[in-house]
Design a protein around this motif. Structure first.
Motif, PDB file in Angstrom:
ATOM      1  N   ASP A  46      70.715 -12.240 -86.257  1.00 57.20           N
ATOM      2  CA  ASP A  46      70.083 -13.376 -86.016  1.00 57.20           C
ATOM      3  C   ASP A  46      70.442 -14.419 -87.203  1.00 57.20           C
ATOM      4  O   ASP A  46      70.610 -15.697 -86.883  1.00 57.20           O
ATOM      5  CB  ASP A  46      68.352 -12.975 -85.981  1.00 57.20           C
ATOM      6  N   LEU A  47      70.292 -13.793 -88.412  1.00 55.93           N
ATOM      7  CA  LEU A  47      70.677 -14.717 -89.626  1.00 55.93           C
ATOM      8  C   LEU A  47      72.130 -15.235 -89.386  1.00 55.93           C
ATOM      9  O   LEU A  47      72.344 -16.488 -89.575  1.00 55.93           O
ATOM     10  CB  LEU A  47      70.492 -13.883 -90.839  1.00 55.93           C
ATOM     11  N   VAL A  48      73.096 -14.437 -89.268  1.00 56.98           N
ATOM     12  CA  VAL A  48      74.416 -14.649 -88.911  1.00 56.98           C
ATOM     13  C   VAL A  48      74.669 -15.630 -87.950  1.00 56.98           C
ATOM     14  O   VAL A  48      75.370 -16.654 -88.133  1.00 56.98           O
ATOM     15  CB  VAL A  48      75.399 -13.569 -88.994  1.00 56.98           C
ATOM     16  N   GLY A  49      74.013 -15.291 -86.722  1.00 60.31           N
ATOM     17  CA  GLY A  49      74.137 -16.229 -85.839  1.00 60.31           C
ATOM     18  C   GLY A  49      73.830 -17.700 -85.972  1.00 60.31           C
ATOM     19  O   GLY A  49      74.231 -18.602 -85.536  1.00 60.31           O
ATOM     20  N   ASP A  50      72.693 -17.826 -86.686  1.00 60.62           N
ATOM     21  CA  ASP A  50      72.029 -19.075 -86.952  1.00 60.62           C
ATOM     22  C   ASP A  50      72.864 -19.753 -88.098  1.00 60.62           C
ATOM     23  O   ASP A  50      72.925 -21.160 -87.799  1.00 60.62           O
ATOM     24  CB  ASP A  50      70.472 -18.770 -87.646  1.00 60.62           C
ATOM     25  N   VAL A  51      73.491 -19.140 -88.833  1.00 58.84           N
ATOM     26  CA  VAL A  51      74.545 -19.869 -89.791  1.00 58.84           C
ATOM     27  C   VAL A  51      75.508 -20.442 -89.029  1.00 58.84           C
ATOM     28  O   VAL A  51      76.012 -21.602 -89.251  1.00 58.84           O
ATOM     29  CB  VAL A  51      75.024 -18.989 -90.837  1.00 58.84           C
ATOM     30  N   LEU A  52      76.315 -19.622 -88.076  1.00 63.42           N
ATOM     31  CA  LEU A  52      77.466 -19.963 -87.161  1.00 63.42           C
ATOM     32  C   LEU A  52      76.863 -21.413 -86.411  1.00 63.42           C
ATOM     33  O   LEU A  52      77.602 -22.124 -86.484  1.00 63.42           O
ATOM     34  CB  LEU A  52      77.873 -18.921 -86.645  1.00 63.42           C
ATOM     35  N   ARG A  53      75.803 -21.186 -85.843  1.00 63.63           N
ATOM     36  CA  ARG A  53      75.264 -22.256 -84.984  1.00 63.63           C
ATOM     37  C   ARG A  53      75.276 -23.421 -85.722  1.00 63.63           C
ATOM     38  O   ARG A  53      75.719 -24.358 -85.674  1.00 63.63           O
ATOM     39  CB  ARG A  53      74.400 -21.701 -84.076  1.00 63.63           C
ATOM     40  N   ARG A  54      74.416 -23.305 -86.869  1.00 66.31           N
ATOM     41  CA  ARG A  54      74.094 -24.617 -87.663  1.00 66.31           C
ATOM     42  C   ARG A  54      75.581 -25.183 -88.196  1.00 66.31           C
ATOM     43  O   ARG A  54      75.445 -26.451 -88.060  1.00 66.31           O
ATOM     44  CB  ARG A  54      73.442 -24.156 -88.998  1.00 66.31           C
ATOM     45  N   GLU A  55      76.300 -24.401 -88.632  1.00 70.84           N
ATOM     46  CA  GLU A  55      77.844 -24.975 -89.240  1.00 70.84           C
ATOM     47  C   GLU A  55      78.521 -25.508 -87.849  1.00 70.84           C
ATOM     48  O   GLU A  55      79.043 -26.750 -88.270  1.00 70.84           O
ATOM     49  CB  GLU A  55      78.448 -23.734 -89.772  1.00 70.84           C
ATOM     50  N   ARG A  56      78.478 -24.880 -86.783  1.00 63.58           N
ATOM     51  CA  ARG A  56      79.190 -25.606 -85.712  1.00 63.58           C
ATOM     52  C   ARG A  56      78.702 -27.087 -85.175  1.00 63.58           C
ATOM     53  O   ARG A  56      79.392 -28.179 -85.243  1.00 63.58           O
ATOM     54  CB  ARG A  56      79.330 -24.563 -84.472  1.00 63.58           C
TER      55      ARG A  56
END
Length: 146
Positions: A46-56
């Motif tokens: 969940d944390l990694v996915g959130d970081v990826l989405r936020r960056e995108r």
């Protein structure tokens, strides 16, 4: 006929706890209705996915653009961003690279998010900033097990 039994977990100790001399007996167990709510630690995916989405989203890029640049399918990247899939390090590195990040950058941001979220719930904010875990043990990096 069967009787209705609630789905409860009971822990039955193999050996009874020995009472120390001079101590009071243990208090009776607290009923589930009276227990304080437990805070569930966030999952790494969940944390990694959130970081990826936020960056995108910060780069104002579409899911399709990033998926094509990373050479992974758009539905799979979407699932990774939503924390539905536990992506391999190769997929994470490709997604991070498509966003102009290194794998270490992605993991460091996820670690920072983990520290921020867990310190809010445990009151360990100061310990997290000083590099100490809740147990008082010192940590200087990140350990990742798969």
């Amino acid at each position: 006929m069967t009787s209705h039994v609630p789905n409860e977990v009971r822990v039955i100790p193999l050996r009874p706890r020995a009472a120390r001399p001079g101590t009071r007996p243990a208090a009776p167990p607290v009923s589930p209705e009276r227990r304080p709510p437990t805070v569930r630690e966030p999952l790494w995916r969940d944390l990694v996915g959130d970081v990826l989405r936020r960056e995108r989203l910060g780069q104002e890029r579409t899911l399709k653009e990033v998926a094509e640049a990373a050479r992974i399918s758009m539905p799979y990247l979407s699932e990774v961003e939503r924390g539905r899939k536990e992506a391999s390090s190769e997929v994470l590195a490709a997604a991070a690279g498509a966003l102009g990040l290194g794998l270490a950058d992605l993991l460091a941001r996820a670690q920072g998010e983990l520290i921020r979220l867990t310190s809010r719930h445990t009151g360990a904010g100061q310990a997290a900033r000083t590099g100490q875990g809740a147990s008082g043990a010192r940590f200087d990096g990140m350990c990742l097990a798969a």
